[in-house]
Each structure stands twice: as C-alpha cells, then as structure tokens.
Design a protein around this motif. Structure first.
Motif, PDB file in Angstrom:
ATOM      1  N   TYR A   9      -5.821  23.955  -0.732  1.00  0.00           N
ATOM      2  CA  TYR A   9      -6.008  23.385   0.589  1.00  0.00           C
ATOM      3  C   TYR A   9      -5.752  21.876   0.621  1.00  0.00           C
ATOM      4  N   TYR A  10      -5.555  21.386   1.839  1.00  0.00           N
ATOM      5  CA  TYR A  10      -5.634  19.953   2.117  1.00  0.00           C
ATOM      6  C   TYR A  10      -7.102  19.579   1.985  1.00  0.00           C
ATOM      7  N   LEU A  11      -7.417  18.577   1.161  1.00  0.00           N
ATOM      8  CA  LEU A  11      -8.806  18.153   0.956  1.00  0.00           C
ATOM      9  C   LEU A  11      -9.064  16.726   1.406  1.00  0.00           C
ATOM     10  N   GLY A  12      -8.021  15.995   1.751  1.00  0.00           N
ATOM     11  CA  GLY A  12      -8.212  14.624   2.184  1.00  0.00           C
ATOM     12  C   GLY A  12      -7.009  13.759   1.864  1.00  0.00           C
ATOM     13  N   GLU A  13      -7.275  12.473   1.766  1.00  0.00           N
ATOM     14  CA  GLU A  13      -6.216  11.470   1.610  1.00  0.00           C
ATOM     15  C   GLU A  13      -6.484  10.604   0.379  1.00  0.00           C
ATOM     16  N   TRP A  14      -5.427   9.995  -0.116  1.00  0.00           N
ATOM     17  CA  TRP A  14      -5.574   8.949  -1.129  1.00  0.00           C
ATOM     18  C   TRP A  14      -4.650   7.812  -0.718  1.00  0.00           C
ATOM     19  N   HIS A  15      -5.044   6.617  -1.092  1.00  0.00           N
ATOM     20  CA  HIS A  15      -4.102   5.509  -0.998  1.00  0.00           C
ATOM     21  C   HIS A  15      -4.484   4.377  -1.932  1.00  0.00           C
ATOM     22  N   PHE A  16      -3.582   3.427  -1.992  1.00  0.00           N
ATOM     23  CA  PHE A  16      -3.643   2.348  -2.971  1.00  0.00           C
ATOM     24  C   PHE A  16      -3.715   1.014  -2.263  1.00  0.00           C
ATOM     25  N   HIS A  17      -4.684   0.194  -2.649  1.00  0.00           N
ATOM     26  CA  HIS A  17      -4.808  -1.181  -2.167  1.00  0.00           C
ATOM     27  C   HIS A  17      -4.305  -2.126  -3.262  1.00  0.00           C
ATOM     28  N   PRO A  18      -3.153  -2.743  -3.102  1.00  0.00           N
ATOM     29  CA  PRO A  18      -2.628  -3.624  -4.145  1.00  0.00           C
ATOM     30  C   PRO A  18      -3.412  -4.927  -4.291  1.00  0.00           C
ATOM     31  N   ALA A  19      -4.217  -5.270  -3.293  1.00  0.00           N
ATOM     32  CA  ALA A  19      -4.948  -6.539  -3.322  1.00  0.00           C
ATOM     33  C   ALA A  19      -6.295  -6.417  -4.044  1.00  0.00           C
ATOM     34  N   ASN A  20      -6.490  -5.335  -4.809  1.00  0.00           N
ATOM     35  CA  ASN A  20      -7.719  -5.103  -5.550  1.00  0.00           C
ATOM     36  C   ASN A  20      -8.943  -5.035  -4.630  1.00  0.00           C
ATOM     37  N   ILE A  21      -8.764  -4.515  -3.433  1.00  0.00           N
ATOM     38  CA  ILE A  21      -9.884  -4.269  -2.520  1.00  0.00           C
ATOM     39  C   ILE A  21     -10.379  -2.866  -2.826  1.00  0.00           C
ATOM     40  N   VAL A  34     -15.618  20.616  -5.892  1.00  0.00           N
ATOM     41  CA  VAL A  34     -14.244  20.539  -5.401  1.00  0.00           C
ATOM     42  C   VAL A  34     -13.345  20.209  -6.593  1.00  0.00           C
ATOM     43  N   TYR A  35     -12.192  20.838  -6.621  1.00  0.00           N
ATOM     44  CA  TYR A  35     -11.228  20.643  -7.687  1.00  0.00           C
ATOM     45  C   TYR A  35      -9.946  20.073  -7.088  1.00  0.00           C
ATOM     46  N   ILE A  36      -9.609  18.859  -7.469  1.00  0.00           N
ATOM     47  CA  ILE A  36      -8.387  18.211  -7.006  1.00  0.00           C
ATOM     48  C   ILE A  36      -7.309  18.519  -8.033  1.00  0.00           C
ATOM     49  N   ASN A  37      -6.274  19.223  -7.614  1.00  0.00           N
ATOM     50  CA  ASN A  37      -5.214  19.620  -8.534  1.00  0.00           C
ATOM     51  C   ASN A  37      -3.922  18.847  -8.336  1.00  0.00           C
ATOM     52  N   GLU A  38      -3.723  18.306  -7.139  1.00  0.00           N
ATOM     53  CA  GLU A  38      -2.504  17.540  -6.870  1.00  0.00           C
ATOM     54  C   GLU A  38      -2.813  16.382  -5.941  1.00  0.00           C
ATOM     55  N   GLU A  48       0.847  -1.185   0.000  1.00  0.00           N
ATOM     56  CA  GLU A  48       0.000   0.000   0.000  1.00  0.00           C
ATOM     57  C   GLU A  48       0.887   1.240   0.000  1.00  0.00           C
ATOM     58  N   ILE A  49       0.335   2.320  -0.527  1.00  0.00           N
ATOM     59  CA  ILE A  49       1.038   3.598  -0.571  1.00  0.00           C
ATOM     60  C   ILE A  49      -0.034   4.681  -0.598  1.00  0.00           C
ATOM     61  N   GLY A  50       0.323   5.915  -0.300  1.00  0.00           N
ATOM     62  CA  GLY A  50      -0.674   6.971  -0.315  1.00  0.00           C
ATOM     63  C   GLY A  50      -0.079   8.342  -0.122  1.00  0.00           C
ATOM     64  N   GLY A  51      -0.959   9.316  -0.033  1.00  0.00           N
ATOM     65  CA  GLY A  51      -0.551  10.706   0.139  1.00  0.00           C
ATOM     66  C   GLY A  51      -1.766  11.558   0.432  1.00  0.00           C
ATOM     67  N   ILE A  52      -1.642  12.842   0.124  1.00  0.00           N
ATOM     68  CA  ILE A  52      -2.733  13.764   0.410  1.00  0.00           C
ATOM     69  C   ILE A  52      -3.294  14.368  -0.866  1.00  0.00           C
ATOM     70  N   LEU A  53      -4.539  14.841  -0.779  1.00  0.00           N
ATOM     71  CA  LEU A  53      -5.232  15.503  -1.879  1.00  0.00           C
ATOM     72  C   LEU A  53      -5.140  17.006  -1.668  1.00  0.00           C
ATOM     73  N   ILE A  54      -4.796  17.738  -2.712  1.00  0.00           N
ATOM     74  CA  ILE A  54      -4.658  19.185  -2.658  1.00  0.00           C
ATOM     75  C   ILE A  54      -5.565  19.788  -3.722  1.00  0.00           C
ATOM     76  N   GLY A  55      -6.254  20.857  -3.377  1.00  0.00           N
ATOM     77  CA  GLY A  55      -7.095  21.536  -4.357  1.00  0.00           C
ATOM     78  C   GLY A  55      -7.853  22.683  -3.730  1.00  0.00           C
ATOM     79  N   HIS A  56      -9.011  23.001  -4.322  1.00  0.00           N
ATOM     80  CA  HIS A  56      -9.815  24.105  -3.821  1.00  0.00           C
ATOM     81  C   HIS A  56     -11.297  23.849  -4.117  1.00  0.00           C
ATOM     82  N   TYR A  57     -12.129  24.683  -3.515  1.00  0.00           N
ATOM     83  CA  TYR A  57     -13.572  24.604  -3.690  1.00  0.00           C
ATOM     84  C   TYR A  57     -14.039  25.722  -4.616  1.00  0.00           C
TER      85      TYR A  57
END
Length: 142
Positions: A74-86, A34-38, A18-27
């Motif tokens: 802004y910080y808008l939330g989180e993202w991550h990856f499930h390698p097990a296709n969950i 909501v616009y996710i830019n990064e 698994e891996i992840g990071g944060i969502l960046i954007g604006h409203y």
C-alpha cells in the motif's frame, strides 16, 4: 533496511534541493506494526528548490496499482529530504500530511512522513512522524 540505504545513496547525489517520493509497504495482521519496503523516487513531473518540494503525480497511480497487484502493498505516506539540515517537518509539510488524512484518493487515514536531512559533515538524520487527524506522533531512535 534496503529501502533506507537505497534512498541514502540517491540523496548522496542530490545537492542543494529538496526531493521526495512515497512510502510503500504493508501492515502486520494485528495492525500494530508497519513495514516499509520501498521508498519511490520523485516522479518526473516533481518540482523542487532549496527550501521547497512539490511531489509530482506522473505514473503514481499505475505504480501503486502494480505494487498492489504484485505484492499486496500500500501507499503508506510520503518522504522527503531537507538539504538545509532542518530535522523537523515544516508547517507546509504538516498541512500536506493532514490533507492526505482527509483525502479519500489516498485511502490513508494515518500517513507516515519520513523526513531526511544531512548535516555539513555528510551525516544523515531521519525524522519519522505519524499523522492521525490533527495529532502528530513522533518516533525517535533509542
């Protein structure tokens, strides 16, 4: 969609963890859109395994300040990856996102969670959830 394709290219290099990071954007001015830019990459102090991920914090405060100063995003939330296709958030994912809604340091009462998964054919799926208090709203492609 550049952020999406950038993360897909990044995930193509990730095998078996698994891996992840944060969502960046604006409203929008109406606060209806909501616009996710990064989507950031995982900080260097992140830890992960096949079925778990703990996003680190190294450099996050500085990164968010730079984004705000430069682009008013802004910080808008989180993202991550499930390698097990969950394709759905785990109970741990849900608890983490509900903690973010309550934690004043995040200043994000309605965080998003983007959850990527990849099947054995190499095809990606994106699950999007919005957390408002203890309620989870799911978004689906048409």
């Amino acid at each position: 969609m550049n952020a999406y394709f950038s993360i897909i290219a990044y995930l193509d290099q990730i095998i078996g963890r698994e891996i992840g990071g944060i969502l960046i954007g604006h409203y929008s001015s109406s606060l209806q859109d909501v616009y996710i830019n990064e989507l950031s990459y995982a900080p260097d102090d992140s830890k992960s395994g096949y079925s778990w991920f703990v996003r680190g914090i190294k450099g996050i405060s500085e990164y968010l300040k730079k984004i705000w100063d430069k682009k008013e995003e802004y910080y808008l939330g989180e993202w991550h990856f499930h390698p097990a296709n969950i394709k759905m958030p785990s109970s741990k994912d849900i608890m983490q996102m509900q903690e973010i809604t309550r934690d004043k340091r995040f200043n994000c009462k309605e965080p998003l969670l983007f959850l990527f998964s990849r099947n054995n054919k190499g095809e990606y799926h994106l699950d999007v959830s919005l957390f408002i208090g203890s309620t989870i709203f799911k978004f689906y492609e048409k």
